[in-house]
Every structure is written in C-alpha cells, then in structure tokens.
Design a protein around this motif. Structure first.
Motif, short mmCIF file in Angstrom:
data_model
loop_
_atom_site.label_atom_id
_atom_site.label_comp_id
_atom_site.label_asym_id
_atom_site.label_seq_id
_atom_site.Cartn_x
_atom_site.Cartn_y
_atom_site.Cartn_z
N MET A 183 1.61 12.84 29.24
CA MET A 183 1.76 11.43 28.93
C MET A 183 3.17 11.13 28.44
SD MET A 183 -1.44 9.52 27.66
CE MET A 183 -1.23 8.91 26.04
N GLU A 237 6.88 -1.79 38.77
CA GLU A 237 5.84 -0.81 38.51
C GLU A 237 5.00 -0.57 39.75
OE1 GLU A 237 3.59 -0.48 34.53
OE2 GLU A 237 2.05 -0.88 36.02
N GLY A 275 2.11 0.61 32.28
CA GLY A 275 3.01 1.07 31.23
C GLY A 275 2.59 0.57 29.86
N TYR A 276 2.03 -0.61 29.81
CA TYR A 276 1.57 -1.15 28.54
C TYR A 276 0.44 -0.30 27.97
CZ TYR A 276 -0.81 -4.42 25.36
OH TYR A 276 -1.40 -5.02 24.28
N HIS A 277 -0.52 0.02 28.79
CA HIS A 277 -1.63 0.86 28.33
C HIS A 277 -1.13 2.25 27.97
CE1 HIS A 277 -4.49 -2.18 29.49
NE2 HIS A 277 -3.92 -2.26 30.68
N MET A 278 -0.11 2.70 28.70
CA MET A 278 0.41 4.02 28.43
C MET A 278 1.11 4.07 27.08
SD MET A 278 1.52 6.20 31.50
CE MET A 278 3.25 6.49 31.51
N LYS A 279 1.85 3.03 26.77
CA LYS A 279 2.53 3.02 25.48
C LYS A 279 1.53 3.04 24.33
CE LYS A 279 5.51 0.18 22.53
NZ LYS A 279 6.12 1.32 21.82
N ARG A 280 0.50 2.22 24.45
CA ARG A 280 -0.47 2.17 23.35
C ARG A 280 -1.20 3.50 23.24
NH1 ARG A 280 -0.59 -3.68 21.78
NH2 ARG A 280 -1.93 -2.77 20.20
N ALA A 281 -1.61 4.05 24.37
CA ALA A 281 -2.33 5.32 24.31
C ALA A 281 -1.43 6.42 23.78
CB ALA A 281 -2.85 5.68 25.70
N PHE A 282 -0.19 6.40 24.20
CA PHE A 282 0.73 7.43 23.75
C PHE A 282 0.96 7.34 22.25
CE2 PHE A 282 5.18 8.98 23.18
CZ PHE A 282 4.87 10.33 23.31
N VAL A 320 -1.19 6.40 20.06
CA VAL A 320 -2.36 6.99 19.41
C VAL A 320 -2.27 8.51 19.44
CG1 VAL A 320 -4.85 7.27 19.59
CG2 VAL A 320 -3.82 5.02 19.95
N ILE A 321 -1.97 9.05 20.61
CA ILE A 321 -1.92 10.50 20.74
C ILE A 321 -0.79 11.09 19.92
CG2 ILE A 321 -1.42 12.34 22.41
CD1 ILE A 321 -3.34 11.33 24.19
#
Lengths: 169, 169
Positions: A42, A143, B39-46, B48-49
């Motif tokens: 990620m 994207e 990319g938006y979902h990726m930033k938020r998920a990242f 968290v992780i």
DNA sequence: CCTAGATCGTTATTAACTATAATTATCATC
DNA sequence: GATGATAATTATAGTTAATAACGATCTAGG
C-alpha cells in the motif's frame, strides 16, 4: 512530497557490465519479508498515486491538501473549519494555513455566521468552483489512465477492502 | 506521523441535541466527489495502517523507516546504503540518519569492504536479528488482526492491484 | 443573571519525512 | 596519470503532522 520511483530500473539499466564488476553483479535487493504485509504494497502504490496526483494538480496551483479542502468546501457549502478538519483527518491548527492559501488565491471565502460568531462558514467563489471542475476532471482522468489495465471486479474488491479498513480505524 | 482517526465518531457522539442546535444539526460532511478516486480511499486506508504499524513498532523502539531498513538489511546481508536507499525508494542523504540510528542502537554494523572502500557493507548484529524476528512477528500479527474480516480472494485482488500500480510507476 | 466549562479559530512550536546541491573519498576508464 | 562516475555524507529547505496554549464566543447550571 513527490517521491521518486523506478530507480531500481534506472540502476539496472545503467550498468556497463565490464569484466571487473561482472562477478559482483548487484543482485536485486529482496523484499521477501516486507511483501508479506499488505501495508508495504500500500505504501508503494500510494507513493505512485500521490506523485501522479501531485503532478496533475501542480499546473492548477493545487496540492493534495488544498485540492481535498477545495472539493469538500464546494460539495459542502458553509461548513466550518472544524468540520473540514475532521473530514480531512487533520488537526485544526494544520488546516488554518490550507484555508489561508485557498482564501488568498480567492478560491474560497471565510464568512462570518451571525448565529455563532466563533465559526466561519466556508464557501467557494466562482473561481473556486471553476477550478474545482477542472481539477476534479483532471484527477479522475489521470487516475483512470493509471488504472486502465485493471478490470472492474479487481478495482471493486480493492475499493471495498480499502474502505472497510478506513471504517474500522 | 501517527494520525488521529475516528474523529467523526467522537464528534457525532458528543452532541447533547438541545433545542437550540437541533435545527442546524451538523450534517455529516459529504465526500461524494473525493470518493470517486481510488487514491482517496488509499490515503485513508494507508493512514489507518500506518498508525497501527507505528503503534506496533513503538514499544520495540522502531519507526516505519527504521523497521523497513532493518528488515531489508537482515534479508540482504552486506548490501550497500545506495542499494538500500533504492530499495526503500528514498534519497541517499535521507538514509544516512536512519542507518545512523540503527547503528547507534547496535542493531546493524557498517563494515568496510576491501574491494571498494567507498561503500559500506551493512549487516545486522545478533541483537538486530533478534529484534527483526520480534518486529516482523508483531507487524504481521497486527496486520492479520486488522484484515481478519476479509476473505482471501478480496485480499489477493487488492494485493494484485497495489503491486501492479507500483510496478508501473 | 452569570459563572464554569466547552468549542472555534488561531499562534507558536516541534518532530518527522522528503528533496536538492555540494563535498570528500574512492573507483573506473582512456 | 587525468577525467569522469559513484558512495557516503553534510547542509539546507519545504511539506506535513502533532501538541500546547490563547482569546473570543457559546452553552449550561446554579
């Protein structure tokens, strides 16, 4: 913030392979342990997307944070800085400079609200809404190009996983 | 670096809902436009992780970057700082302080290599290898807990997409 | 009413990560 | 042996993130 990627390839390409270094040919570095963690993939993928996004926004005079703020303000007219900071998952003090920048570029306005004079109602100007249209279109088309090779099922599964990770916190 | 999450929930929970504010009940901020981009979902998920990872590593005295460097050094004994920087996708100057920190904590050694006295061969100490074992186990078990609710197919599709994004650059 | 506590925006400060230029030492090549 | 390239480093600057503290304003309870 833009991160350089693809250096491994550059290295591998630029070797003359003479007699001297043929023996200790730089074996590629193994990431066998790191790649067991999804977070590793990620981070790398996010770097790529973030770099792409930054370059997409640069000609429009926006960064990732100012883009995010502008989009949320256009989509949620009149929201307060606290609400915006919450939505962006950043601290209120760090939002101040972002809103300052958008305001100085005359993309948004801080308007006093009579019912609660502590807060500002954030609203986009006409220029802000126009930039919003161009920026959103640019981001989505960029994207789309980056993700063109994946099928809808793959992307849907990915989105589901990413969203749920976010939801749990 | 650890980012606060779940603030929306905190906000929503802390409302007394009196007569006064019942009218302008703070409607949740809509991210309808942002969520069109992966990319938006990726930033938020990242986020968290990354927060989870940082908290996992903190008791071990490691950060994400020092963890990554230590793992790569243990898995690739004798590699140089240039190789390590390339593998981590960071600039060589920024790696210096990371290697300094690992060396000062006696987790790795910078050893001179006779055949090329410009470079260091990086090797983990016994303490480094022991910490590696504990850290890798902690990271993987933490992440496994975070991803427990997803089925293997979803995670595999996600991993495939993320890896390919990285490969394209 | 009016005081105590909470909230909003802000300033100041610090830390972490990233990026670039330049320097020194060493190596490779012609 | 001189020239150019590479490895590690220093110095520096820019961006982002986190925390404490302050003044202004609102809310609630007495």
């Amino acid at each position: 913030m833009p991160q350089i990627s693809g250096k491994v390839a550059k290295r591998a390409a630029g070797r003359p392979a003479t007699k001297a270094n043929a023996a200790q040919e730089p074996r590629p570095v193994s990431d066998k342990t790191l790649r067991k963690a999804l977070g590793y993939h990620m981070k790398r993928a996010f770097n790529v997307i973030q770099t792409d996004l930054s370059e997409t926004l640069k000609p429009l005079g926006l960064r990732m944070l100012t883009y995010t703020a502008l989009v949320l303000i256009v989509d949620n007219p009149g929201l307060s800085q606290s609400q915006l900071a919450d939505a962006m998952d950043i601290e209120r003090p760090n939002l101040v400079v972002i809103v300052d920048e958008l305001e100085q570029n005359e993309l948004i306005l801080r308007e006093r609200v009579p019912s609660d004079r502590r807060t500002y109602a954030l609203n986009a100007t006409l220029a802000g809404r126009q930039l919003y249209e161009r920026a959103v279109a640019a981001v989505l088309s960029h994207e789309a190009r980056l993700l063109a090779r994946f099928d809808a099922g793959q992307l849907e599964a990915t989105k589901t996983v990413l969203q749920s990770i976010r939801a749990e916190g």
